[in-house]
Write an enzyme that holds these catalytic residues in place. Structure first.
Site, mmCIF file in Angstrom:
data_model
loop_
_atom_site.group_PDB
_atom_site.id
_atom_site.type_symbol
_atom_site.label_atom_id
_atom_site.label_comp_id
_atom_site.label_asym_id
_atom_site.label_seq_id
_atom_site.Cartn_x
_atom_site.Cartn_y
_atom_site.Cartn_z
ATOM 1 C CG HIS A 126 -1.990 -1.003 1.215
ATOM 2 N ND1 HIS A 126 -2.845 -1.175 0.149
ATOM 3 C CD2 HIS A 126 -2.339 -1.947 2.129
ATOM 4 C CE1 HIS A 126 -3.682 -2.186 0.410
ATOM 5 N NE2 HIS A 126 -3.389 -2.674 1.601
ATOM 6 C CG HIS A 165 -6.504 -5.078 1.638
ATOM 7 N ND1 HIS A 165 -5.977 -5.897 2.609
ATOM 8 C CD2 HIS A 165 -7.666 -4.602 2.126
ATOM 9 C CE1 HIS A 165 -6.791 -5.901 3.666
ATOM 10 N NE2 HIS A 165 -7.826 -5.126 3.392
ATOM 11 C CG ASP A 244 -5.098 -9.813 3.470
ATOM 12 O OD1 ASP A 244 -4.803 -10.352 2.379
ATOM 13 O OD2 ASP A 244 -4.799 -8.638 3.746
HETATM 14 ZN ZN LIG Z 1 -4.203 -7.012 2.773
#
Ligand SMILES: [Zn+2]
Length: 314
Positions: A126, A165, A244
């Site tokens: 990120h 993500h 995740d």
């Molecule tokens: Zn993640």
């Protein structure tokens, strides 16, 4: 296959408070599980080195790096955003996390290992060129890709990211770079709420609906990633490996199983064998249930070692 396993004691010094899911216990859970099942002992274990300022500066401007250093608290925690915090040791940990990918890249180009797993934290995908966010400070996989190009003459680097993500940071850094292919699967709509649409020719965005299971995941990867990878012919494959998206992870709503992690790792290994003389470096991103994080990791490392998912009972 020779698989290197890289980590560093500094990775557990970084913490963001007792309630934070991105905790030092994650690495302890991975190590305990891999050791108990005997896989760790089959890897070539090594210690990462700190990434130099010069290596970080290939993907993060010097001004941003200095600004981050100024945020470091001498004690207690300093907030970068609502869920990204620093303690006094955070950047020390972040430097060895990025440094692990650099060392992994050196090992595969020097043929000291076929592939490498970097069991490190904080995660990196990120982290944008000029913004630390989402538990990430330096973009570890991007630092590794830039190092491979600068020091080993890598021409085409593929970055495969199957964290729940999307890798906004990696896209921010390499968008429109024809020599880096980014393939990212992720729950949609979901954090990071930016870069979620494919607007760049070198980014393959693979959004997955909440509840997506292994069969649907595999079909999407085969449909979207494989044609792009075969056309691109990477000479280095990097993995942003997040656990995740596992069905037991509390953070997301995808339903992957351990066997899906083995499958996607094998797919990446096949691409690396076809085009990159096996060169593949994997770095840990997310994964917040210590049990499924560790079992997913076991499946991942098993595939890296060239072992089948189901090992016959001895
Ligand atoms: Zn993640």
């Amino acid at each position: 296959m020779i698989t290197a396993y890289l980590t560093h004691p500094h990775c557990i010094l970084h913490h963001m408070g007792p309630e934070h899911p991105e905790s030092p216990a994650r690495l302890e859970a991975i190590r305990a599980r891999l050791s108990l099942c005997g896989l760790l002992q089959q890897t070539m274990q090594g210690e990462a080195k700190e990434a130099s300022f010069e290596a970080l500066e290939r993907v993060h401007p010097a001004r941003h790096l200095r600004a981050l250093e100024k945020c470091l608290p001498s004690k207690g925690l300093a907030a970068i955003d609502s869920d990204t915090l620093m303690n006094a040791d955070s950047l020390k940990a972040a430097r060895v996390a990025a440094g692990a990918v650099i060392k992994g890249v050196d090992q595969v180009f020097r043929r000291q290992a076929d592939n490498v797993f970097c069991a490190v934290r904080p995660p990196g995908h990120h982290a944008e060129a000029t913004e630390a966010m989402g538990f990430c400070f330096y973009n570890n996989v991007a630092v590794g890709a830039a190092h491979a190009r600068a020091r080993h003459g890598a021409r085409r680097v593929a970055i495969l990211d199957f964290d729940v993500h999307q890798c906004n940071g990696t896209i921010d850094i390499f968008k429109n770079d024809p020599n880096v292919l980014i393939c990212t699967s992720f729950q949609y709509p979901f954090y990071p709420w930016r870069y979620l649409r494919s607007e760049w020719h070198n980014v393959v965005n693979t959004p997955l609906e909440s509840g997506c299971d292994g069969a649907a995941f595999r079909a999407s990867i085969e449909r979207h990633w494989l044609p792009a990878l075969h056309a691109f012919k990477p000479d280095l494959v990097l993995l942003s490996t997040g656990f995740d998206a596992h069905r037991d992870d509390p953070m997301g709503d995808l339903c992957l199983d351990d066997e899906d992690y083995h499958w996607v790792t094998q797919l990446a290994i096949e691409i690396a064998a076809l085009y990159a003389e096996n060169r593949l470096v994997s770095v840990l991103e997310g994964g917040y249930n210590p049990v499924s994080l560790a079992s997913g990791c076991e499946a991942h490392v098993k595939a890296l070692l060239g072992l089948p998912f189901a090992t016959p009972a001895a």
